[in-house]
Design an enzyme around this catalytic site. Structure first.
Site, mmCIF file in Angstrom:
data_model
loop_
_atom_site.group_PDB
_atom_site.id
_atom_site.type_symbol
_atom_site.label_atom_id
_atom_site.label_comp_id
_atom_site.label_asym_id
_atom_site.label_seq_id
_atom_site.Cartn_x
_atom_site.Cartn_y
_atom_site.Cartn_z
ATOM 1 N N ASP A 11 0.845 -1.188 0.000
ATOM 2 C CA ASP A 11 0.000 0.000 0.000
ATOM 3 C C ASP A 11 0.885 1.244 0.000
ATOM 4 O O ASP A 11 2.041 1.193 0.429
ATOM 5 C CB ASP A 11 -0.896 -0.032 1.247
ATOM 6 C CG ASP A 11 -1.752 1.199 1.372
ATOM 7 O OD1 ASP A 11 -2.480 1.515 0.420
ATOM 8 O OD2 ASP A 11 -1.689 1.849 2.432
ATOM 9 N N ARG A 12 0.375 2.351 -0.448
ATOM 10 C CA ARG A 12 1.167 3.587 -0.531
ATOM 11 C C ARG A 12 1.064 4.419 0.741
ATOM 12 O O ARG A 12 1.983 4.481 1.529
ATOM 13 C CB ARG A 12 0.704 4.405 -1.745
ATOM 14 C CG ARG A 12 1.449 5.731 -1.917
ATOM 15 C CD ARG A 12 0.866 6.487 -3.124
ATOM 16 N NE ARG A 12 1.521 7.743 -3.400
ATOM 17 C CZ ARG A 12 1.104 8.928 -2.953
ATOM 18 N NH1 ARG A 12 0.031 9.013 -2.184
ATOM 19 N NH2 ARG A 12 1.750 10.034 -3.272
ATOM 20 N N ASP A 13 -0.072 5.087 0.930
ATOM 21 C CA ASP A 13 -0.245 6.072 1.994
ATOM 22 C C ASP A 13 -0.258 5.408 3.368
ATOM 23 O O ASP A 13 -1.138 4.615 3.673
ATOM 24 C CB ASP A 13 -1.539 6.867 1.775
ATOM 25 C CG ASP A 13 -1.555 7.549 0.417
ATOM 26 O OD1 ASP A 13 -0.700 8.418 0.195
ATOM 27 O OD2 ASP A 13 -2.402 7.181 -0.427
ATOM 28 N N ASN A 53 -5.628 2.710 -3.356
ATOM 29 C CA ASN A 53 -6.847 3.432 -3.729
ATOM 30 C C ASN A 53 -6.505 4.909 -3.793
ATOM 31 O O ASN A 53 -5.958 5.452 -2.826
ATOM 32 C CB ASN A 53 -7.941 3.238 -2.669
ATOM 33 C CG ASN A 53 -8.493 1.833 -2.612
ATOM 34 O OD1 ASN A 53 -8.354 1.049 -3.535
ATOM 35 N ND2 ASN A 53 -9.138 1.510 -1.498
ATOM 36 N N ARG A 93 -11.385 -1.285 -6.307
ATOM 37 C CA ARG A 93 -11.146 -0.556 -5.059
ATOM 38 C C ARG A 93 -11.047 -1.517 -3.882
ATOM 39 O O ARG A 93 -11.942 -2.327 -3.648
ATOM 40 C CB ARG A 93 -12.275 0.456 -4.824
ATOM 41 C CG ARG A 93 -12.030 1.324 -3.598
ATOM 42 C CD ARG A 93 -13.079 2.414 -3.458
ATOM 43 N NE ARG A 93 -12.839 3.136 -2.239
ATOM 44 C CZ ARG A 93 -11.947 4.118 -2.092
ATOM 45 N NH1 ARG A 93 -11.232 4.495 -3.116
ATOM 46 N NH2 ARG A 93 -11.783 4.705 -0.931
#
EC number: 3.1.3.-
Length: 174
Positions: A11-13, A53, A93
């Protein structure tokens, strides 16, 4: 475990940097340990993919190309991004597994031989749907996820809870 892991979806954030909130490309900074975590995975020939997302794309706040370019510049090998808002009810998503399934087809992956690292319940639910390893990190909103969704997290049987991305990668490589 490293011999059985083909790829890691990250995941990024809140997982590779930031604070769990969306920070758009150009303003996003990695955690100090992120590059080292990537280096360890690459040394073992484990593919590294982003999956995130980013509803701001469909709202016109950024572009998918900007996110992909930034993620590839950080050292990830490919990026899978859902640009939709929750109201758009898409299959890509998270917590849906569409991004993982798309990557599996493109890269010939057995998702049961992959791991997902993220700071949210939605990351873990997507991983659970494809029988991937589930590693929750305590950065970003990880601590809040454990508190708020403890009953749901127990039902999907997390494989590991790590302090951060580097701890997750070290566990994978043990």
């Amino acid at each position: 475990m490293k011999n059985i892991i083909q790829a890691v979806f990250i995941d990024r954030d809140g997982t590779i940097g930031g604070d769990g909130e969306v920070i758009y490309p150009g303003e996003f900074t990695l955690y100090p340990f992120t590059k080292n975590a990537f280096k360890l995975l690459k040394k073992e020939n484990i593919k590294i993919f982003a999956f995130t997302n980013q509803p701001g794309i469909s709202l016109g706040n950024s572009t998918e190309d900007r996110f992909v370019k930034e993620l590839l510049d950080f050292g990830l090998e490919d990026a899978y991004i859902c640009p939709h808002t929750p109201e758009q009810c898409c299959m890509c998503r998270k917590p849906e597994a569409g991004l993982l399934l798309k990557a599996a087809v493109k890269h010939g992956l057995d998702l049961s031989r992959c791991a997902v690292i993220g700071d949210r319940l939605t990351d873990m639910l997507a991983a659970d749907k494809v029988h991937a390893r589930k590693i929750l990190v305590m950065t970003g909103v990880g601590k809040e996820s454990v508190r708020e969704y403890q009953d749901k997290l127990l039902k999907i049987e997390l494989d590991y809870i790590a302090a951060n991305l580097l701890g997750a990668v070290e566990w994978i490589l043990e």
